[in-house]
Design an enzyme around this catalytic site. Structure first.
Site, short mmCIF file in Angstrom:
data_model
loop_
_atom_site.label_atom_id
_atom_site.label_comp_id
_atom_site.label_asym_id
_atom_site.label_seq_id
_atom_site.Cartn_x
_atom_site.Cartn_y
_atom_site.Cartn_z
N SER A 95 0.59 -1.13 -0.07
CA SER A 95 -0.01 0.12 0.20
C SER A 95 0.81 1.23 0.02
CB SER A 95 -0.88 -0.06 1.19
OG SER A 95 -1.91 0.93 1.23
N HIS A 96 0.52 2.09 0.98
CA HIS A 96 1.47 3.44 1.13
C HIS A 96 2.74 3.22 1.84
CE1 HIS A 96 -1.06 2.25 4.55
NE2 HIS A 96 -0.19 2.67 5.31
N ASP B 273 -2.34 6.40 -3.50
CA ASP B 273 -1.01 5.83 -2.71
C ASP B 273 -0.63 4.63 -3.57
OD1 ASP B 273 -3.32 4.02 -2.55
OD2 ASP B 273 -2.49 3.13 -0.66
N ASP C 25 -0.68 1.54 -4.25
CA ASP C 25 -1.63 0.40 -5.02
C ASP C 25 -3.06 0.90 -5.07
OD1 ASP C 25 -2.28 0.67 -2.16
OD2 ASP C 25 -3.49 -1.26 -2.37
N ASP D 225 -5.46 2.55 -3.86
CA ASP D 225 -6.74 2.57 -3.22
C ASP D 225 -7.15 3.74 -2.39
OD1 ASP D 225 -4.91 1.79 -1.28
OD2 ASP D 225 -5.87 -0.14 -0.52
N ARG D 226 -6.18 4.59 -1.99
CA ARG D 226 -6.24 5.76 -1.06
C ARG D 226 -6.36 6.91 -1.87
NH1 ARG D 226 -2.85 5.41 4.58
NH2 ARG D 226 -3.55 3.46 5.29
N LYS E 241 -11.03 -0.04 -1.29
CA LYS E 241 -11.29 1.39 -1.46
C LYS E 241 -10.70 1.57 -2.69
CE LYS E 241 -7.30 2.00 1.89
NZ LYS E 241 -7.37 0.81 2.97
C1 G1P Z 1 -4.28 1.32 8.25
C2 G1P Z 1 -5.40 2.41 8.50
C3 G1P Z 1 -6.81 1.44 8.04
C4 G1P Z 1 -6.46 1.04 6.58
C5 G1P Z 1 -5.22 0.04 6.62
C6 G1P Z 1 -5.13 -0.29 4.92
O1 G1P Z 1 -4.35 0.35 9.00
O2 G1P Z 1 -5.50 2.83 9.49
O3 G1P Z 1 -7.71 2.34 7.97
O4 G1P Z 1 -7.65 0.10 6.25
O5 G1P Z 1 -3.93 0.88 7.04
O6 G1P Z 1 -4.83 0.72 4.15
P1 G1P Z 1 -3.63 0.32 10.60
O7 G1P Z 1 -2.17 0.55 10.17
O8 G1P Z 1 -4.13 1.41 11.18
O9 G1P Z 1 -3.95 -1.09 11.03
ZN ZN Z 2 -3.49 1.49 -0.41
#
Ligand code: G1P
Ligand code: ZN
Length: 544
Positions: free
Chosen positions: A114-115, A278, A280, A282-283, A377
């Site tokens: 992800s990010h 981000d 991938d 989705d954000r 998302k």
């Molecule tokens: C974090 C975000 C959560 C999101 C997840 C994946 O998870 O808080 O809302 O779904 O990344 O993108 P966390 O690190 O808080 O478990």
């Molecule tokens: Zn992501």
């Protein structure tokens, strides 16, 4: 025809338990011999995909993506899977993968952290999505963890050379490898949801936008949709070439990391609209001219304006937000007379509600917004939704949000992250806070009455499954909330997230500064948790 299969003896790794969103580790952890293979074998064992069914595979293009996809294709064939669908070059954004799975596959494997930063010293990740296109539920990931902990061998087929860059089918008899354009089906889906004509006219009329792909997966998607299909000038998409290390950046669309975009949108001659996505895809982060839209407000604004968008013209069945997300959308749901569900953190908890048709829109404070069009998302979807609303209302982003506050009141909201805290210290903070919960209700703290305090437990209204210990909450009678939880996506130490929210319903006063409005609540949360003394951190590492 059967492939020649090698059965490789292996032994389990102690740490292969998926977190909030799949298994996420340092890249070097995934580079250990057998590490990826073990986890993929465990996934495939639990997924039990029958011959004839398709498996979708793709990732965000980060370092190791292509090699991992090669391994997964060979292991899929080694496990009797006969149809694998891969995005060209091994690329698929997470929402695009979700959409492809929903077009008839048994499931999909998505490679992404992800990010989190990528590269040899960054992070890597892998997760499984089920046939509905959504992240596998806890019941599935728990079984995967158990399986991974007991694994003794994995199966790899010896395949002839295959080409991940050639769109089309490579048929080996026992395996049909189908390489697809990663963008086409997704872009077509977006055209069915939004009023592209209205957005095109908005842009043709001089509305200026900027999209920062942060050198991550959405570059090609944004170029195709924003520049080619909607007519935004070439160059609207910046940092649009996906790079294995995201250009050394941190591909998280927020005010700290999307600095190129933020500089431009808050600078002289700023465009009318800015957005970023981000690693991938989705954000999303949405900016107006010199104006930041908090993700919780974004969800509420989209819900309130949904009927302006063709896909949601008939209204919303319901909405959902993760527990720490502000209750701004709750206010809209109440006004619309539709249900609003409060789920634990993580997109997987929205899946059942979406599948059952009980919600149409959902979101999280962590820059995630989505709908029933896929089961993830979706960053670009949120951007198009906003552009559609701007086009339909003929108002700026800032005007739309201020009008929303005036009408519904404003939920002031902030999140403090304490990253990389030693796990023991993080656990002590939570234990200290947890030990006080029972005594808090009825007390008056900082002039506010505590209504309830608990460790959030969620019972899925569709299948009745219970997810306990999802975050410590202190709820006040006036709607103010303090929430503490531990992140489930980090790879170094433990991240503590503290969330603070208060509501100002007096519409004339919906424009106080966030800092001073929340100062008392933040002070109270920090005192109750004793976070500074347990972690020896005077300040958080990130404030969102
Ligand atoms: C974090 C975000 C959560 C999101 C997840 C994946 O998870 O808080 O809302 O779904 O990344 O993108 P966390 O690190 O808080 O478990
Ligand atoms: Zn992501």
């Amino acid at each position: 025809m059967t492939p020649s299969i090698t059965v490789v003896p292996t032994s389990p790794f102690a740490d292969q338990r998926p977190g909030t969103s799949g298994l996420r580790k340092r890249t070097t952890v995934f580079q250990q011999p057998h590490y990826l293979e073990n986890f993929v074998q465990a996934l495939l064992d639990i997924a039990a995909i029958a011959p004839g069914q398709a498996l979708v595979v793709g990732g965000d293009g980060r370092f190791l993506n292509r090699e991992a996809i090669g391994t997964i294709v060979r292991m899929a064939a080694g496990n009797g899977i006969t149809h694998v669908v891969v995005g060209r070059g091994g690329l698929l954004s997470t929402p695009a993968a979700s959409h492809l799975i929903r077009q008839g596959a048994a499931g999909g494997i998505i490679l992404s952290a992800s990010h989190n930063p990528g590269g040899a010293d960054g992070d890597f990740g892998i997760k499984y999505n089920t046939a509905n296109g959504g992240p596998a539920p806890e019941s599935f990931t728990n079984k995967v963890a158990e399986r991974a902990a007991a694994l003794t061998e994995y199966r790899v087929a010896e395949l002839p050379a295959f080409d991940l860059d050639a769109v089309g089918v490579q048929d080996f008899g026992y395996l049909k490898l189908e390489v697809v354009d990663p963008v086409a089906a997704y872009a077509a889906l977006m055209e069915t949801l939004f009023d592209f004509g209205a957005i095109r006219a908005l842009i043709a009329g001089g509305f200026r936008l900027r999209f920062d792909a942060m050198h991550a997966i959405t570059g090609p998607y944004a170029v195709e949709i924003l520049e080619r299909r909607l007519g935004a000038p070439v160059g609207t998409v910046i940092n649009g070439t996906p790079l294995p290390d995201f250009g050394g950046g941190h591909p998280d669309p927020n005010l700290t990391y999307a600095h190129d975009l933020v500089e431009e949108l808050f600078g002289d001659n700023a465009p009318d609209f800015g957005a970023a996505s981000d690693g991938d895809g989705d954000r999303n982060m949405i900016l107006g001219q010199r104006f930041f839209v908090t993700p919780s407000d974004s969800l509420a604004v989209l819900a309130a304006n949904a009927t302006l968008v063709p896909a949601y013209r008939g209204g919303l069945a319901g909405v959902a937000r993760s527990m720490p997300t502000s209750a701004a959308v709750d206010v809209v749901a109440e006004r619309l007379g539709i249900p609003c569900f409060e789920t634990p953190t993580g997109w997987k908890f929205f899946g059942n509600l979406l599948d059952a048709g009980r919600i149409t829109l959902c979101g999280e404070e962590s820059f995630g917004t989505g709908s029933n069009h896929v089961r993830e998302k979706d960053g670009l979807w949120a951007v198009l939704f906003w552009l559609n609303v701007v086009a339909a209302r003929g108002e700026s982003v800032e005007q739309i949000v201020r009008a929303h506050w005036a009408e519904y009141g404003r939920n002031y909201y902030t999140r403090y992250d304490y990253e990389g805290v030693p796990t023991e210290a993080a656990n002590s903070v939570m234990a200290h806070l947890r030990s006080q919960l029972a005594s808090l209700p009825g007390q008056v703290l900082g002039g506010r009455v505590v209504k309830a305090a608990d460790d959030f437990s969620y019972t899925d209204p569709v299948d009745g499954s219970v997810s306990a210990k999802q975050g410590l909450r202190i709820l006040f009678a006036d709607g103010t909330r303090i929430v503490f939880r531990l992140s489930g996506t980090g790879t170094e130490g433990t991240t503590i997230r503290a969330y603070f929210e208060t509501i100002v319903v007096d519409r004339k006063h919906a424009e106080y500064p966030v800092d001073s409005t929340l100062a008392e609540v933040i002070k109270l949360g920090l005192e109750l948790s004793q976070i500074a003394s347990y972690t020896l951190r005077a300040t958080p590492t990130v404030i969102v």
